[in-house]
Design a protein around this motif. Structure first.
Motif, short mmCIF file in Angstrom:
data_model
loop_
_atom_site.label_atom_id
_atom_site.label_comp_id
_atom_site.label_asym_id
_atom_site.label_seq_id
_atom_site.Cartn_x
_atom_site.Cartn_y
_atom_site.Cartn_z
N HIS A 131 -24.43 2.95 5.37
CA HIS A 131 -23.16 3.18 5.92
C HIS A 131 -22.29 3.37 4.82
O HIS A 131 -21.05 2.77 4.08
CB HIS A 131 -22.95 1.38 5.93
N PRO A 132 -22.45 4.85 4.56
CA PRO A 132 -21.40 5.59 3.85
C PRO A 132 -19.94 5.39 4.28
O PRO A 132 -19.28 4.82 3.16
CB PRO A 132 -22.09 7.40 4.23
N VAL A 158 -21.77 13.13 -1.23
CA VAL A 158 -21.06 13.15 -0.08
C VAL A 158 -19.69 14.04 0.29
O VAL A 158 -19.31 14.73 -0.96
CB VAL A 158 -20.54 11.92 0.02
N PRO A 159 -19.28 15.56 1.16
CA PRO A 159 -18.82 16.03 1.33
C PRO A 159 -17.65 15.70 0.88
O PRO A 159 -16.97 14.72 1.13
CB PRO A 159 -19.13 15.90 2.75
N ARG A 162 -14.75 14.74 3.76
CA ARG A 162 -14.79 13.88 4.37
C ARG A 162 -14.42 12.66 3.30
O ARG A 162 -14.02 11.79 3.10
CB ARG A 162 -16.47 13.45 4.30
N TYR A 163 -15.19 12.75 1.52
CA TYR A 163 -14.28 11.69 1.27
C TYR A 163 -12.44 11.61 0.16
O TYR A 163 -11.95 11.03 -0.28
CB TYR A 163 -15.33 12.26 -0.54
N PHE A 164 -12.81 12.79 0.56
CA PHE A 164 -11.23 12.66 0.18
C PHE A 164 -10.18 12.10 1.48
O PHE A 164 -9.40 10.77 1.32
CB PHE A 164 -10.54 14.67 0.36
N ILE A 165 -10.68 12.22 2.91
CA ILE A 165 -10.16 11.66 3.69
C ILE A 165 -10.64 9.99 3.31
O ILE A 165 -9.11 9.28 3.68
CB ILE A 165 -10.50 12.13 4.83
N LEU A 166 -11.77 9.36 3.08
CA LEU A 166 -12.01 8.12 3.50
C LEU A 166 -11.40 7.13 2.23
O LEU A 166 -10.69 6.59 2.63
CB LEU A 166 -13.36 7.99 3.83
N ASN A 167 -11.76 8.08 1.12
CA ASN A 167 -10.72 7.23 -0.27
C ASN A 167 -9.21 7.52 -0.09
O ASN A 167 -8.88 6.21 -0.27
CB ASN A 167 -11.02 8.54 -1.26
N LEU A 168 -8.34 8.48 0.74
CA LEU A 168 -6.85 8.25 0.84
C LEU A 168 -7.39 6.90 1.91
O LEU A 168 -5.99 6.32 1.57
CB LEU A 168 -6.74 9.58 1.63
N ILE A 169 -7.66 6.92 2.78
CA ILE A 169 -7.57 5.54 3.54
C ILE A 169 -7.76 4.74 2.88
O ILE A 169 -7.25 3.51 2.83
CB ILE A 169 -8.48 5.79 4.90
#
Length: 238
Positions: A131-132, A158-159, A162-169
């Motif tokens: 569940h990334p 993890v790309p 992708r991590y940048f956006i999800l980590n910011l959220i």
């Protein structure tokens, strides 16, 4: 470095730290009671709270965000809850981005430094594989793997974008949850306890420090116990 020299250096550092604590206590005593000192700091230097939160959350810590939110609920210190959340968001996001890149750069050998966290590391790898998205959005709220999660995510490949956006959220959700959670908790404590809420808050901070210190010492003992014992050298033959 020899064990004797290491002990001497630790003793010097301990004495310097003790001297600093004593000097701080004496200075605060001259200024007034702890409540008066806190009042002075928050009134005159409240703006320093935001960079403090940023630096603290870069390393670790929802506790400082929660306490800042409680202090903001007083309403007389001109502390902005949204600026608390923004500071926490920035510190947490930047810190976890750094840890993610360290994981990508140094990879699996990095985990050898935490031999006692085997089960937690395996669990984190399982979650990031199955569940990334959900794991990246929620690992800040999962006790036990909060600090190792960004390393594991980096190692898992993890790309970056992708991590940048999800980590910011995720950082935004986490920061606002604890900043506003602290604010509304402060409002509730004021209603239930009145001025006694600061006594309860002080006890909470003290308990958190004690539990954190005991946890750190326990982890150090486990790591020392997990270190391989050097084999005795074979006797030389004349």
């Amino acid at each position: 470095m020899s064990p004797t020299l290491r002990r001497i250096l630790l003793a010097v550092v301990a004495l310097a730290g003790l001297g600093g604590i004593v000097a701080m206590i004496m200075t605060f005593h001259r200024l007034g009671s702890p409540g008066e000192v806190l009042e002075l700091i928050l009134t005159q230097y409240g703006y320093l709270l935001y960079p403090t939160i940023l630096v603290w959350t870069f390393i670790e810590g929802e506790t400082v965000v929660l306490i800042a939110g409680i202090i903001a609920s007083e309403g007389r210190y001109h502390i902005n809850v949204e600026l608390i959340a923004l500071s926490a968001l920035t510190g947490s996001f930047c810190g976890d981005q750094l840890y993610y890149y360290i994981g990508r750069r140094y990879g699996t050998p990095l985990l050898a430094r935490w031999p006692t966290l085997g089960k937690k590391v395996d669990w984190a790898f399982h979650l990031v594989k199955t569940h990334p998205v959900l794991f990246i959005l929620s690992f800040r709220f999962i006790y036990g793997i909060r600090n190792i999660a960004p390393f594991v995510i980096g190692i898992s490949g993890v790309p970056r974008l992708r991590y940048f956006i999800l980590n910011l959220i995720a950082a935004a959700i986490w920061a606002h949850s604890f900043a506003w959670g602290g604010y509304w908790l402060g409002q509730a404590l004021e209603t239930w306890l009145g001025d006694h809420k600061w006594t309860m808050l002080g006890g909470f901070v003290l308990a958190a420090l004690i539990i954190g210190g005991l946890g750190y010492l326990s982890q150090k003992r486990k790591m020392r116990a997990a270190e391989p014992t050097p084999e005795p050298a074979a006797p030389t033959q004349d």
